[in-house]
Design a protein around this motif. Structure first.
Motif, mmCIF file in Angstrom:
data_model
loop_
_atom_site.group_PDB
_atom_site.id
_atom_site.type_symbol
_atom_site.label_atom_id
_atom_site.label_comp_id
_atom_site.label_asym_id
_atom_site.label_seq_id
_atom_site.Cartn_x
_atom_site.Cartn_y
_atom_site.Cartn_z
ATOM 1 N N ARG A 130 37.039 36.117 33.778
ATOM 2 C CA ARG A 130 36.374 36.292 35.073
ATOM 3 C C ARG A 130 34.874 36.433 34.839
ATOM 4 O O ARG A 130 34.439 37.389 34.211
ATOM 5 C CB ARG A 130 36.951 37.522 35.787
ATOM 6 N N ARG A 153 30.068 33.553 41.602
ATOM 7 C CA ARG A 153 30.627 34.664 42.395
ATOM 8 C C ARG A 153 30.213 35.974 41.739
ATOM 9 O O ARG A 153 30.333 36.128 40.524
ATOM 10 C CB ARG A 153 32.163 34.589 42.452
ATOM 11 N N GLU A 196 31.279 38.911 40.767
ATOM 12 C CA GLU A 196 32.495 39.681 40.492
ATOM 13 C C GLU A 196 32.253 40.528 39.260
ATOM 14 O O GLU A 196 31.298 40.304 38.525
ATOM 15 C CB GLU A 196 33.661 38.737 40.184
ATOM 16 N N GLU A 200 31.298 38.596 47.256
ATOM 17 C CA GLU A 200 31.075 37.879 45.999
ATOM 18 C C GLU A 200 29.971 36.834 46.030
ATOM 19 O O GLU A 200 29.712 36.193 45.018
ATOM 20 C CB GLU A 200 32.386 37.211 45.536
HETATM 21 MG MG MG Z 1 38.836 35.768 43.307
#
Ligand code: MG
Ligand code: ATP
Length: 419
Positions: free
Chosen positions: A120, A112, A114, A64
């Motif tokens: 997210r 990150r 992701e 990440e």
């Molecule tokens: Mg995580």
């Protein structure tokens, strides 16, 4: 071609920002009452800090991180979390020589790589608090009490605090072996990631969200049955202190948290309003982190709150928008200068006054005042103005009165309760 923001990187618009300010102001207020001070850390650090501090076998370090080589050939990384940097700063500035106990907090964006989805993102904000230099379970409880107090203060209600103990460097390896033996027998049921975790970091299997793995996890050996007597004692004191403070909790023996550095107490706060991304915050004790990053043997504990997830949970019936206290409407161009001067004067006195810049008709100025949700409108012009007066309209109850312009600021201050 129109240039758009990168996927997973969000703008936070003026209509939304009131919520963010409310959350940030409340955090500062609560944390500072608990004796915490802000420690601001850089956005970029040497990659090693995260690789060693967070742990090679974690999701963050494995896949990440935003890592790049700078023009000097150094491997650098956009911070994916704050704890490692805070610990580095504590060591680098020898904060322990002033006082071994440091209570620090930080708020800012983390990065990150992701898969972006609701709750997210690739750039997301965290509020972070850490206590360095104490291993007394009283501090574990104090940090959790502060966190829960903060979450209640911003208006969250349907929250569940889950806690667990992960043991220490003495007893954890035994549990790790036990877990490995257990999952090896079931390895054919595990997902690809967990097959790998079985070799690198079997504890992380407990954190897996894949259905097939969840089934095996349900019967896995429980860490609390394996921790040493010191860790047991520590954990029971934490629970005792939480109970004394009136904080409710559930022990979740499968909660391991994503980062390698956690030891003993770990915790998560789960909300039931958020769909699948239901962890608002997580944290724990990390008595090995400082040694990993090349420092002294210093204990620490802390938590990180996900701002986007927290903001999305704020009570819907509250408005966080800062709307104008007053809209100054003008009748004819000749009153523009008065309007401009009056607005300036009101701004200096802490009153949010808005005015028309486009020479629009009174009707369209009133429409704009309504759209901006101004509390009052001052209609400036005509005969009243010659006598130093203007009409003040209350946009709530639609009442109107003639007021002396020179008294306007104090009049508004008395009418608007929160000024
Ligand atoms: Mg995580
Ligand atoms: P998750 O299991 O959801 O990936 P995590 O264990 O990676 O969380 P931490 O590193 O402990 O999360 O971060 C603390 C909090 O930060 C999380 O509880 C969550 O609210 C928030 N958070 C983590 N990753 C993201 C992200 N990519 N986007 C938005 N918020 C995030």
């Amino acid at each position: 071609m129109e240039i758009k923001a990168i996927r997973g990187f969000n703008d936070i618009l003026p209509q939304e920002i009131g919520k963010w300010h409310f959350v940030e102001d409340t955090a500062r207020d609560v944390f500072e009452n608990f004796g915490f001070s802000e420690l601001r850390i850089p956005v970029i650090e040497r990659t090693d800090l995260f690789a060693r501090g967070i742990g090679e076998a974690t999701d963050i370090v494995e896949k990440e991180m935003y890592t790049f080589t700078d023009k000097g050939g150094n491997s650098l990384t956009l911070r994916p979390e704050a704890t490692a940097s805070m610990a580095r700063a504590y060591l680098e500035h020898q904060m322990y020589s002033f006082d071994p106990v440091a209570k620090v907090y930080f708020m800012g964006p983390m990065f990150r790589y992701e898969r972006p989805q609701k709750g997210r993102y690739r750039q997301f904000y965290q509020i972070d608090a850490e206590v360095f230099g104490v291993d007394n379970p009283m501090v574990d409880a104090e940090v959790i009490v502060m966190l829960m107090h903060f979450l209640h203060k911003v208006g969250l209600q349907t929250l569940e605090l889950q806690i667990n103990s992960l043991g220490c460097r003495e007893c954890r390896p035994r549990y790790r072996e036990e877990l490995k033996r257990f999952f090896e027998k079931k390895s054919f049921q595990l997902c690809e990631d967990c097959q790998r975790r079985l070799q690198t970091n079997p504890l992380r299997i407990l954190d897996c969200k894949v259905e097939g793995c969840k089934e095996s996890i349900a019967n896995a050996p429980r860490v609390t049955d394996f921790i040493c007597s010191n860790c047991k004692e520590h954990f029971s004191r934490v629970k005792e202190y939480l109970t004394v403070a009136g904080v409710q909790f559930d022990v979740n023996p499968n909660m391991v948290r994503g980062l390698d550095y956690y030891t003993r107490t770990c915790f998560e706060v789960v909300s039931y309003d958020l769909g699948s991304q239901n962890a608002v915050t997580g944290g724990g004790r990390y008595d090995n982190l400082f040694q990993e990053i090349g420092g002294l043997d210093i204990p620490g504990i802390g938590f990180a709150i996900g701002m986007e997830r927290l903001v999305s949970l704020l009570p819907k019936d509250r408005t966080f928008l800062k709307t104008p206290h007053l809209f100054i409407a003008t009748l004819g161009d000749e009153t523009n200068k008065e309007a401009y001067q009056l607005a300036n004067e009101l701004h200096l006195r802490g009153i949010r006054a808005e005015l028309d810049y486009e020479g629009k008709s009174l009707k369209s100025q009133m429409r704009r005042a309504g759209k901006l949700n101004a509390s009052y409108v001052l209609i400036l012009g005509g005969d009243e103005l010659k006598q130093g007066k203007a009409v003040l309209r209350n946009m709530g109850d639609k009442s109107q009165e003639e007021v002396p312009i020179k008294d306007l600021a104090s009049l508004l201050q008395s009418k608007l309760p929160r000024l």
